[in-house]
Design a protein around this motif. Structure first.
Motif, short mmCIF file in Angstrom:
data_model
loop_
_atom_site.label_atom_id
_atom_site.label_comp_id
_atom_site.label_asym_id
_atom_site.label_seq_id
_atom_site.Cartn_x
_atom_site.Cartn_y
_atom_site.Cartn_z
N LYS A 5 0.84 -1.21 0.00
CA LYS A 5 0.00 0.00 0.00
C LYS A 5 0.87 1.26 0.00
CE LYS A 5 -4.30 -1.47 0.19
NZ LYS A 5 -5.24 -1.15 -0.88
N GLN A 6 0.36 2.31 -0.60
CA GLN A 6 1.07 3.57 -0.60
C GLN A 6 0.96 4.24 0.77
OE1 GLN A 6 -1.92 5.15 -3.65
NE2 GLN A 6 -1.12 7.05 -2.78
N THR A 7 1.93 5.11 1.06
CA THR A 7 1.96 5.79 2.36
C THR A 7 1.78 7.30 2.22
OG1 THR A 7 4.37 5.91 2.23
CG2 THR A 7 3.41 4.04 3.45
N LYS A 8 1.82 7.80 0.99
CA LYS A 8 1.63 9.23 0.73
C LYS A 8 0.50 9.39 -0.26
CE LYS A 8 6.58 10.18 0.92
NZ LYS A 8 7.70 10.58 0.07
N LEU A 9 -0.38 10.35 -0.01
CA LEU A 9 -1.49 10.61 -0.92
C LEU A 9 -1.28 11.93 -1.63
CD1 LEU A 9 -4.48 9.60 1.38
CD2 LEU A 9 -3.28 8.19 -0.31
N TYR A 10 -1.70 12.00 -2.87
CA TYR A 10 -1.60 13.22 -3.65
C TYR A 10 -2.53 14.28 -3.07
CZ TYR A 10 -2.45 16.56 -7.39
OH TYR A 10 -2.59 17.71 -8.11
N SER A 11 -2.03 15.51 -3.07
CA SER A 11 -2.85 16.66 -2.71
C SER A 11 -2.41 17.81 -3.60
CB SER A 11 -2.63 17.04 -1.24
OG SER A 11 -3.26 18.27 -0.95
N PRO A 12 -3.34 18.48 -4.27
CA PRO A 12 -2.94 19.57 -5.17
C PRO A 12 -2.21 20.69 -4.44
CG PRO A 12 -5.32 19.52 -4.92
CD PRO A 12 -4.78 18.30 -4.24
N ASP A 13 -2.47 20.86 -3.17
CA ASP A 13 -1.81 21.89 -2.38
C ASP A 13 -0.69 21.33 -1.51
OD1 ASP A 13 -3.65 23.73 -3.39
OD2 ASP A 13 -5.09 23.25 -1.82
N GLY A 14 -0.42 20.04 -1.63
CA GLY A 14 0.56 19.39 -0.77
C GLY A 14 1.99 19.66 -1.19
N PRO A 104 -2.86 0.26 -4.69
CA PRO A 104 -2.09 0.68 -3.53
C PRO A 104 -2.79 1.74 -2.67
CG PRO A 104 -1.10 1.56 -5.52
CD PRO A 104 -2.21 0.64 -5.94
N HIS A 105 -3.84 2.38 -3.19
CA HIS A 105 -4.59 3.38 -2.42
C HIS A 105 -5.50 2.68 -1.42
CE1 HIS A 105 -7.51 6.64 -1.63
NE2 HIS A 105 -6.48 7.45 -1.91
N PHE A 106 -5.67 3.27 -0.26
CA PHE A 106 -6.47 2.63 0.79
C PHE A 106 -7.93 2.43 0.41
CE2 PHE A 106 -7.03 7.12 1.62
CZ PHE A 106 -8.37 7.21 1.97
N SER A 107 -8.43 3.18 -0.57
CA SER A 107 -9.83 3.06 -0.98
C SER A 107 -10.11 1.79 -1.80
CB SER A 107 -10.26 4.28 -1.81
OG SER A 107 -9.64 4.22 -3.09
N ASP A 108 -9.07 1.25 -2.42
CA ASP A 108 -9.21 0.10 -3.32
C ASP A 108 -10.20 0.35 -4.45
OD1 ASP A 108 -7.30 -1.63 -2.15
OD2 ASP A 108 -8.72 -2.16 -0.58
N SER A 109 -10.35 1.61 -4.87
CA SER A 109 -11.32 1.94 -5.91
C SER A 109 -10.75 1.85 -7.32
CB SER A 109 -11.92 3.33 -5.67
OG SER A 109 -10.89 4.31 -5.70
N GLY A 110 -9.46 1.62 -7.47
CA GLY A 110 -8.86 1.40 -8.78
C GLY A 110 -8.82 2.63 -9.66
#
Length: 124
Positions: A5-14, A104-110
């Motif tokens: 699983k990924q540990t960092k999520l994208y954020s446009p302001d991140g 790899p995203h926690f949502s598993d939404s693909g």
């Protein structure tokens, strides 16, 4: 292939990009995520492919093959598929035989559709 699983999520302001692609490489290579360099933080929003290629060649004697579209009959058992997620951002997941097997995203939404694929092969 060991799902990571990924540990960092994208954020446009991140201050960093998400690390879904690194998690996909860790998954394909059966590595813990900490053993994949943080390519997502090395350059802007999309300029890390040269560094990935260098790492794969030097550390693993592999090369990355990237194809537009989704030519299923030309791909190995496991490969990375890239496309837009339901969240509207470019996302990487693991596919096998034309179907998602790991997000790899926690949502598993693909991803909504496959724009491009990447796979690994031994250096020639």
């Amino acid at each position: 292939m060991t799902p990571v699983k990924q540990t960092k999520l994208y954020s446009p302001d991140g201050i960093h990009n998400g690390n879904c692609l690194a998690a996909c490489y860790a998954s394909l290579l059966d590595l813990p995520l900490w053993m994949v360099p943080p390519f997502e933080d090395m350059f802007g929003r999309s300029d890390w492919y040269e560094r990935i290629d260098e790492w794969l060649a030097k550390a693993h004697k592999l090369e990355r093959v990237r194809l537009q579209g989704h030519p299923v009959d030309e791909l190995p058992e496991f490969y990375i598929a890239c496309g837009r997620s339901a969240r509207g951002v470019l996302h990487a997941v693991i596919y096998s035989n034309g179907a998602i097997v790991h997000d790899p995203h926690f949502s598993d939404s693909g991803i909504e559709s496959v724009n491009s694929v990447e796979y690994l092969r031994p250096l020639s």
